[in-house]
Design a protein around this motif. Structure first.
Motif, mmCIF file in Angstrom:
data_model
loop_
_atom_site.group_PDB
_atom_site.id
_atom_site.type_symbol
_atom_site.label_atom_id
_atom_site.label_comp_id
_atom_site.label_asym_id
_atom_site.label_seq_id
_atom_site.Cartn_x
_atom_site.Cartn_y
_atom_site.Cartn_z
ATOM 1 N N PHE A 60 0.826 -1.206 0.000
ATOM 2 C CA PHE A 60 0.000 0.000 0.000
ATOM 3 C C PHE A 60 0.863 1.260 0.000
ATOM 4 N N TYR A 61 1.937 1.243 0.776
ATOM 5 C CA TYR A 61 2.832 2.405 0.819
ATOM 6 C C TYR A 61 3.451 2.663 -0.552
ATOM 7 N N ARG A 62 4.039 1.627 -1.144
ATOM 8 C CA ARG A 62 4.691 1.816 -2.441
ATOM 9 C C ARG A 62 3.682 2.244 -3.505
ATOM 10 N N LEU A 84 -1.055 2.446 7.047
ATOM 11 C CA LEU A 84 -0.836 2.792 8.451
ATOM 12 C C LEU A 84 -1.866 2.142 9.374
ATOM 13 N N GLU A 85 -3.076 1.925 8.891
ATOM 14 C CA GLU A 85 -4.075 1.214 9.694
ATOM 15 C C GLU A 85 -3.689 -0.248 9.854
ATOM 16 N N LEU A 86 -3.194 -0.827 8.795
ATOM 17 C CA LEU A 86 -2.822 -2.236 8.810
ATOM 18 C C LEU A 86 -1.626 -2.483 9.727
ATOM 19 N N SER A 87 -0.650 -1.589 9.653
ATOM 20 C CA SER A 87 0.565 -1.763 10.448
ATOM 21 C C SER A 87 1.269 -0.415 10.604
ATOM 22 N N PRO A 88 0.979 0.307 11.675
ATOM 23 C CA PRO A 88 1.537 1.652 11.846
ATOM 24 C C PRO A 88 3.065 1.721 11.811
ATOM 25 N N ARG A 89 3.745 0.657 12.137
ATOM 26 C CA ARG A 89 5.213 0.638 12.138
ATOM 27 C C ARG A 89 5.710 -0.415 11.151
ATOM 28 N N HIS A 91 7.569 -0.456 8.600
ATOM 29 C CA HIS A 91 8.957 -0.407 8.127
ATOM 30 C C HIS A 91 9.678 0.682 8.911
ATOM 31 N N PRO A 92 10.930 0.453 9.291
ATOM 32 C CA PRO A 92 11.637 1.446 10.107
ATOM 33 C C PRO A 92 11.733 2.833 9.466
ATOM 34 N N LEU A 93 11.816 2.894 8.157
ATOM 35 C CA LEU A 93 11.915 4.186 7.472
ATOM 36 C C LEU A 93 10.626 4.567 6.757
ATOM 37 N N HIS A 94 10.010 3.612 6.099
ATOM 38 C CA HIS A 94 8.847 3.919 5.276
ATOM 39 C C HIS A 94 7.614 4.292 6.088
ATOM 40 N N ALA A 95 7.490 3.796 7.305
ATOM 41 C CA ALA A 95 6.322 4.159 8.117
ATOM 42 C C ALA A 95 6.321 5.657 8.406
ATOM 43 N N GLU A 96 7.469 6.190 8.764
ATOM 44 C CA GLU A 96 7.553 7.637 9.002
ATOM 45 C C GLU A 96 7.355 8.410 7.710
ATOM 46 N N ALA A 97 7.909 7.909 6.625
ATOM 47 C CA ALA A 97 7.722 8.560 5.325
ATOM 48 C C ALA A 97 6.251 8.541 4.933
ATOM 49 N N ALA A 98 5.557 7.455 5.254
ATOM 50 C CA ALA A 98 4.129 7.352 4.950
ATOM 51 C C ALA A 98 3.341 8.415 5.711
ATOM 52 N N GLU A 99 3.681 8.611 6.964
ATOM 53 C CA GLU A 99 2.992 9.634 7.760
ATOM 54 C C GLU A 99 3.234 11.030 7.189
ATOM 55 N N ARG A 100 4.476 11.304 6.798
ATOM 56 C CA ARG A 100 4.792 12.619 6.211
ATOM 57 C C ARG A 100 4.071 12.816 4.884
ATOM 58 N N LEU A 101 4.083 11.786 4.041
ATOM 59 C CA LEU A 101 3.430 11.894 2.741
ATOM 60 C C LEU A 101 1.923 12.045 2.900
ATOM 61 N N LEU A 102 1.345 11.343 3.852
ATOM 62 C CA LEU A 102 -0.093 11.463 4.088
ATOM 63 C C LEU A 102 -0.454 12.893 4.473
ATOM 64 N N ALA A 103 0.342 13.507 5.325
ATOM 65 C CA ALA A 103 0.090 14.904 5.707
ATOM 66 C C ALA A 103 0.205 15.826 4.494
ATOM 67 N N GLU A 104 1.101 15.495 3.589
ATOM 68 C CA GLU A 104 1.316 16.316 2.394
ATOM 69 C C GLU A 104 0.166 16.199 1.394
ATOM 70 N N VAL A 105 -0.366 14.998 1.212
ATOM 71 C CA VAL A 105 -1.377 14.793 0.165
ATOM 72 C C VAL A 105 -2.806 15.033 0.644
ATOM 73 N N ARG A 106 -3.008 15.165 1.920
ATOM 74 C CA ARG A 106 -4.363 15.411 2.444
ATOM 75 C C ARG A 106 -4.832 16.792 2.107
#
Length: 106
Positions: A60-62, A84-89, A91-106
């Motif tokens: 889903f992230y990719r 993030l709902e499925l697994s908030p953590r 990936h050690p790097l991609h989870a944080e990147a996902a949170e940042r990208l989500l804030a950007e695209v919302r």
């Protein structure tokens, strides 16, 4: 996924896809295409990976990153939320990147 030997990564993903056409192979191929600046092609491969129904936060992230690259922020946000709902953590790097990208695209 460290942005080195991207041409080789694409060759390997293509070879893998020639041997197996499961969701993992399509996902790897989509990511390799994206990393080689071929987001439009990556979008098609990513859709094939997602169509398998596999519930994987990394998929889903990719897929979201690829959607954002082609300008589909709404779908990117949906996919990031699923990751993030499925697994908030997931990936050690991609989870944080996902949170940042989500804030950007919302």
């Amino acid at each position: 996924d460290h942005d080195v030997h991207l041409d080789l990564a694409l060759e390997m993903a293509e070879a893998d896809l020639a041997k197996r056409t499961d969701a993992g192979a399509w996902d790897a191929y989509a990511w390799a295409l994206y990393k080689n600046d071929r987001a439009a092609d990556a979008l098609q491969a990513s859709e094939k990976a997602l169509s398998s129904g596999m519930q994987d936060a990394g998929f889903f992230y990719r897929a979201a990153v690829i959607r954002q690259a082609v300008g589909d922020d709404e779908r990117a946000a949906d996919l990031l939320e699923r990751a993030l709902e499925l697994s908030p953590r997931f990936h050690p790097l991609h989870a944080e990147a996902a949170e940042r990208l989500l804030a950007e695209v919302r």
